[in-house]
Design a protein around this motif. Structure first.
Motif, PDB file in Angstrom:
ATOM      1  N   GLY A 155      62.667  40.834   6.751  1.00 33.40           N
ATOM      2  CA  GLY A 155      61.858  41.452   6.755  1.00 33.40           C
ATOM      3  C   GLY A 155      61.705  43.050   7.102  1.00 33.40           C
ATOM      4  O   GLY A 155      63.212  43.537   7.846  1.00 33.40           O
ATOM      5  N   PRO A 156      60.497  43.507   7.050  1.00 27.72           N
ATOM      6  CA  PRO A 156      60.202  45.423   7.454  1.00 27.72           C
ATOM      7  C   PRO A 156      60.997  45.479   9.195  1.00 27.72           C
ATOM      8  O   PRO A 156      60.994  44.495   9.605  1.00 27.72           O
ATOM      9  CB  PRO A 156      59.125  45.902   7.952  1.00 27.72           C
ATOM     10  CG  PRO A 156      58.263  44.255   7.561  1.00 27.72           C
ATOM     11  CD  PRO A 156      59.223  43.125   7.148  1.00 27.72           C
ATOM     12  N   PRO A 157      61.924  46.254   9.633  1.00 28.28           N
ATOM     13  CA  PRO A 157      62.034  45.764  11.062  1.00 28.28           C
ATOM     14  C   PRO A 157      60.676  46.100  12.151  1.00 28.28           C
ATOM     15  O   PRO A 157      60.868  45.145  13.141  1.00 28.28           O
ATOM     16  CB  PRO A 157      62.639  47.492  11.737  1.00 28.28           C
ATOM     17  CG  PRO A 157      62.699  48.623  10.135  1.00 28.28           C
ATOM     18  CD  PRO A 157      61.429  47.210   8.982  1.00 28.28           C
ATOM     19  N   SER A 158      59.492  46.254  11.900  1.00 26.21           N
ATOM     20  CA  SER A 158      58.779  46.028  12.941  1.00 26.21           C
ATOM     21  C   SER A 158      58.414  44.434  13.162  1.00 26.21           C
ATOM     22  O   SER A 158      57.625  44.191  14.008  1.00 26.21           O
ATOM     23  CB  SER A 158      57.267  46.518  11.795  1.00 26.21           C
ATOM     24  OG  SER A 158      57.181  46.086  10.559  1.00 26.21           O
ATOM     25  N   GLN A 159      58.987  44.146  11.721  1.00 27.75           N
ATOM     26  CA  GLN A 159      58.529  42.293  12.226  1.00 27.75           C
ATOM     27  C   GLN A 159      59.896  41.277  12.874  1.00 27.75           C
ATOM     28  O   GLN A 159      60.461  41.433  13.741  1.00 27.75           O
ATOM     29  CB  GLN A 159      58.394  41.762  10.890  1.00 27.75           C
ATOM     30  CG  GLN A 159      58.807  39.825  10.734  1.00 27.75           C
ATOM     31  CD  GLN A 159      58.957  39.409   9.698  1.00 27.75           C
ATOM     32  OE1 GLN A 159      58.785  39.457   8.553  1.00 27.75           O
ATOM     33  NE2 GLN A 159      59.743  38.767   9.331  1.00 27.75           N
ATOM     34  N   VAL A 160      61.298  41.607  12.320  1.00 22.94           N
ATOM     35  CA  VAL A 160      62.298  41.384  12.514  1.00 22.94           C
ATOM     36  C   VAL A 160      62.777  41.480  13.915  1.00 22.94           C
ATOM     37  O   VAL A 160      63.248  40.772  15.044  1.00 22.94           O
ATOM     38  CB  VAL A 160      63.757  41.401  11.333  1.00 22.94           C
ATOM     39  CG1 VAL A 160      65.090  40.603  11.962  1.00 22.94           C
ATOM     40  CG2 VAL A 160      63.478  41.398  10.145  1.00 22.94           C
ATOM     41  N   ILE A 161      62.839  43.171  14.668  1.00 25.87           N
ATOM     42  CA  ILE A 161      62.991  43.464  15.642  1.00 25.87           C
ATOM     43  C   ILE A 161      61.709  43.308  16.724  1.00 25.87           C
ATOM     44  O   ILE A 161      61.831  43.891  17.745  1.00 25.87           O
ATOM     45  CB  ILE A 161      63.758  44.824  15.147  1.00 25.87           C
ATOM     46  CG1 ILE A 161      65.234  44.714  14.528  1.00 25.87           C
ATOM     47  CG2 ILE A 161      64.168  45.535  16.829  1.00 25.87           C
ATOM     48  CD1 ILE A 161      65.991  45.531  14.134  1.00 25.87           C
ATOM     49  N   GLY A 162      60.732  44.121  16.070  1.00 24.95           N
ATOM     50  CA  GLY A 162      59.464  44.044  16.647  1.00 24.95           C
ATOM     51  C   GLY A 162      58.901  43.134  17.000  1.00 24.95           C
ATOM     52  O   GLY A 162      57.875  42.688  18.077  1.00 24.95           O
ATOM     53  N   ALA A 163      58.611  41.610  16.025  1.00 24.94           N
ATOM     54  CA  ALA A 163      58.205  40.526  16.457  1.00 24.94           C
ATOM     55  C   ALA A 163      58.695  39.352  15.270  1.00 24.94           C
ATOM     56  O   ALA A 163      57.562  38.875  14.381  1.00 24.94           O
ATOM     57  CB  ALA A 163      56.134  40.866  16.006  1.00 24.94           C
ATOM     58  N   PRO A 164      59.938  39.360  15.585  1.00 23.62           N
ATOM     59  CA  PRO A 164      61.113  38.372  14.855  1.00 23.62           C
ATOM     60  C   PRO A 164      59.794  37.041  14.906  1.00 23.62           C
ATOM     61  O   PRO A 164      58.910  36.174  16.067  1.00 23.62           O
ATOM     62  CB  PRO A 164      61.499  37.956  15.673  1.00 23.62           C
ATOM     63  CG  PRO A 164      61.893  38.463  17.189  1.00 23.62           C
ATOM     64  CD  PRO A 164      60.903  39.389  17.055  1.00 23.62           C
ATOM     65  N   VAL A 165      59.930  35.935  14.474  1.00 21.57           N
ATOM     66  CA  VAL A 165      58.957  34.876  13.593  1.00 21.57           C
ATOM     67  C   VAL A 165      59.922  34.002  14.221  1.00 21.57           C
ATOM     68  O   VAL A 165      59.827  32.147  14.537  1.00 21.57           O
ATOM     69  CB  VAL A 165      58.857  35.154  11.876  1.00 21.57           C
ATOM     70  CG1 VAL A 165      57.543  33.781  11.765  1.00 21.57           C
ATOM     71  CG2 VAL A 165      57.784  36.085  11.627  1.00 21.57           C
ATOM     72  N   GLU A 166      61.186  33.831  13.602  1.00 19.39           N
ATOM     73  CA  GLU A 166      61.919  32.838  14.164  1.00 19.39           C
ATOM     74  C   GLU A 166      62.518  32.838  15.651  1.00 19.39           C
ATOM     75  O   GLU A 166      62.845  33.925  15.548  1.00 19.39           O
ATOM     76  CB  GLU A 166      62.817  32.727  12.619  1.00 19.39           C
ATOM     77  CG  GLU A 166      62.951  32.948  11.032  1.00 19.39           C
ATOM     78  CD  GLU A 166      62.270  31.778  10.842  1.00 19.39           C
ATOM     79  OE1 GLU A 166      63.197  30.630  11.964  1.00 19.39           O
ATOM     80  OE2 GLU A 166      61.398  31.805  10.271  1.00 19.39           O
ATOM     81  N   PRO A 167      62.523  31.581  16.159  1.00 21.66           N
ATOM     82  CA  PRO A 167      62.753  31.071  17.185  1.00 21.66           C
ATOM     83  C   PRO A 167      64.615  31.977  17.838  1.00 21.66           C
ATOM     84  O   PRO A 167      65.028  32.275  18.396  1.00 21.66           O
ATOM     85  CB  PRO A 167      63.127  29.727  17.360  1.00 21.66           C
ATOM     86  CG  PRO A 167      61.295  29.277  16.225  1.00 21.66           C
ATOM     87  CD  PRO A 167      61.993  30.663  15.115  1.00 21.66           C
TER      88      PRO A 167
END
Ligand SMILES: Nc1ncnc2c1ncn2[C@@H]1O[C@H](COP(=O)(O)OP(=O)(O)OP(=O)(O)O)[C@@H](O)[C@H]1O
Ligand SMILES: [Mg+2]
Length: 257
Positions: free
Chosen positions: A227-239
């Motif tokens: 995903g976008p960096p804001s997700q994968v690095i900023g707010a990752p979903v996967e444990p």
């Protein structure tokens, strides 16, 4: 949308070790993609397959719209050489040719491999050297350069072949900390210019977040989060992504102490 690179259901093993499993990845032309993940997760293997340095066992890999690998079928050597020109790679350890000047390191392959005239190749090499901030070091030999300077020459050398796709495998991890910035700066300029497709394997999370259009987190030979960096690095979903980022950040804290 045209794709620069596509991995479709790729499986790859080294002996008993499954390195990639049901690995899928599409990289649109012009995208800046960061690949992160723990040691042994298969990041370098992905780049080495894209660079045609390594084959696959199952699935299919396409580079710039052409089939590079399909199952265990190996394209004829001539075909491989042609396909290899579509990608350039920079490694952790800048393997410059030690007996050639900085300038020759850059113009040699365009002349020998791409058949470009010596004069034109040298002119281009000088342009590339100024782009990486080393215009005055053209006549130096590699062992007279610092690690960061060598790595910038290695980047210029890969760019000299004008590949549409550039692959960077942890190009700052062998450098002294004070030289990391200059190399990241060159990569940032390259990304800002657009056009070129970039895949960057990196442990520099802040840098990845800054320049990547998209981040892929790999673990155990698969894409776990994308995903976008804001997700994968900023707010990752996967444990698993969260656990990895937490360990990387702890590492950074320890080093800072
Ligand atoms: N040539 C090889 N022969 C045997 N095993 C290999 C080979 N290359 C890689 N491997 C194995 O494949 C797995 C993935 O390796 P790879 O180098 O792609 O991981 P990586 O994510 O780049 O790790 P790192 O962050 O440490 O560079 C590892 O278990 C590694 O030991
Ligand atoms: Mg690696």
């Amino acid at each position: 949308m045209s794709l620069a690179l596509a991995f479709r259901d790729v499986g790859k093993r080294f002996g008993e070790t499954r390195v990639l499993e049901a690995f899928d990845l599409e990289v649109p032309s012009g995208e800046k993609l960061a690949i992160i993940g723990p040691s042994g997760s298969g990041k370098s293997t992905v780049l080495r397959i894209a660079m045609a340095l390594e084959g696959i066992d199952t699935g299919r890999v396409e580079l710039m719209g052409e089939t590079l690998w399909e199952g265990t079928r190996r394209p004829p050597e001539r075909e491989l050489r042609r396909l290899r020109l579509q990608a350039g790679m920079v490694f952790q350890h800048f393997n410059l040719f030690p007996h050639m000047s900085v300038l020759e390191n850059i113009w040699r392959a365009p002349v020998d491999v791409a058949g470009i005239g010596r004069e034109e190749a040298e002119t281009r090499a000088r342009e590339l050297l100024s782009r990486v901030g080393l215009a005055e070091r053209a006549e130096a030999m590699p062992d007279q350069l610092s690690g960061g300077q060598k790595q910038r020459v290695a980047i210029a050398r890969a760019l000299a072949m004008r590949p549409p796709v550039m692959l960077f495998d942890e190009v700052t991890s062998a450098l002294d900390p004070e030289m990391v910035g200059e190399v990241l700066g060159v990569l940032r300029d390259l990304a800002d210019q657009g056009g070129i497709t970039m895949l960057l394997v990196t442990h520099e999370m802040q840098f990845a977040a800054e320049i990547a259009d998209r981040v892929v987190f790999m673990d155990g030979g698969r894409v776990v989060e994308d995903g976008p960096p804001s997700q994968v690095i900023g707010a990752p979903v996967e444990p698993r992504t969260r656990a990895f980022l937490a360990s990387v950040l702890r590492g950074a804290d320890v080093r800072a102490d």
